[in-house]
Design an enzyme around this catalytic site. Structure first.
Site, PDB file in Angstrom:
ATOM      1  N   VAL A  86       0.728  -1.242   0.070  1.00  0.00           N
ATOM      2  CA  VAL A  86      -0.030  -0.106   0.073  1.00  0.00           C
ATOM      3  C   VAL A  86       0.903   1.223   0.055  1.00  0.00           C
ATOM      4  CG1 VAL A  86      -1.925   1.425   1.263  1.00  0.00           C
ATOM      5  CG2 VAL A  86      -1.854  -1.189   1.154  1.00  0.00           C
ATOM      6  N   LYS A  87       0.679   2.141  -0.870  1.00  0.00           N
ATOM      7  CA  LYS A  87       1.435   3.335  -1.337  1.00  0.00           C
ATOM      8  C   LYS A  87       0.603   4.403  -0.471  1.00  0.00           C
ATOM      9  CE  LYS A  87       4.198   5.275  -5.044  1.00  0.00           C
ATOM     10  NZ  LYS A  87       4.207   5.132  -6.650  1.00  0.00           N
ATOM     11  N   VAL A  88       1.378   4.908   0.379  1.00  0.00           N
ATOM     12  CA  VAL A  88       0.825   5.971   1.352  1.00  0.00           C
ATOM     13  C   VAL A  88       1.533   7.393   1.116  1.00  0.00           C
ATOM     14  CG1 VAL A  88       0.259   6.751   3.659  1.00  0.00           C
ATOM     15  CG2 VAL A  88      -0.004   4.166   2.823  1.00  0.00           C
TER      16      VAL A  88
END
Length: 218
Positions: A86-88
């Site tokens: 998950v890219k945050v």
């Protein structure tokens, strides 16, 4: 060093995978739009198609910028496939979300990092990867490679497990300097990876070998 390809193009991803050097993929909304992928369902289906090509490490970016939204969207992305990271974004609620995801065993990639301080916060929160954008720093006359070196040094000092993922890599010298500095991962377009294949002496030597072979076999 791990090689990630920064694209949403399935043909490019397969070409990089078939080359035998691909370790993962990074994507973002801009890259999805470039491929004409629109709508949440289509985007998630496209992420799944990418996961079906590669062995691991597919960064899927959240759109939300508030804590609750990031958590909700990140969990939905993580359900697509075990390969999803998950890219945050590097914002306050993003850092809080990274801590939550880490506690639940969801891997994260903290993106849009432009300082060593931001990278330190991401590592403290437990990010799996931190993505400093070196090309964008170069664009404003700052030294992106120095940032990579600073982050690598800080992480080594304190034995952080967060991997340094050099992003916004524009050319082969960027890639090679990142390798020399000690970045764990580089993400870049396919053309940057394939440019490593090229050297004029290789071309010259191969041409000579083939010419000599033709002489003795004609």
């Amino acid at each position: 060093m791990k090689f990630f390809i920064d694209t949403a193009n399935l043909d490019e991803i397969k070409e990089a995978y078939d080359l035998g050097v691909l370790d993962g993929v990074t994507t973002n909304p801009s890259l999805m739009a470039k491929e004409g992928i629109k709508g949440d369902d289509n985007v998630r289906a496209h992420y799944k198609a990418i996961c079906d090509i590669v062995d691991n490490n597919v960064s899927a970016e959240v759109i939300a910028t508030d804590y609750e939204g990031i958590i909700k969207e990140g969990k939905e992305l993580a359900k697509i496939d075990d390969k999803i990271v998950v890219k945050v974004p590097m914002i306050k609620d993003g850092v809080k979300a990274i801590k939550h995801f880490t506690s639940e065993g969801i891997r994260t990639n903290c993106t849009l990092v432009f300082s060593a301080g931001q990278a330190l916060l991401a590592a403290k929160a437990g990010a799996s990867y931190v993505s400093p954008f070196i090309g964008r720093l170069d664009d404003i006359s700052m030294d992106g490679l120095t940032l990579i070196e600073d982050i690598v040094g800080i992480y080594q000092n304190y034995y952080f497990e967060t991997e340094v993922l050099a992003a916004s890599v524009r050319h082969s010298m960027h890639l090679l300097e990142c390798a020399n500095i000690g970045a764990d991962v580089v993400t870049c377009p396919l053309k940057v990876i394939t440019s490593l294949l090229n050297h004029p002496l290789t071309d010259k030597g191969l041409a000579q070998f083939l010419a000599d072979h033709k002489k003795v076999n004609s």
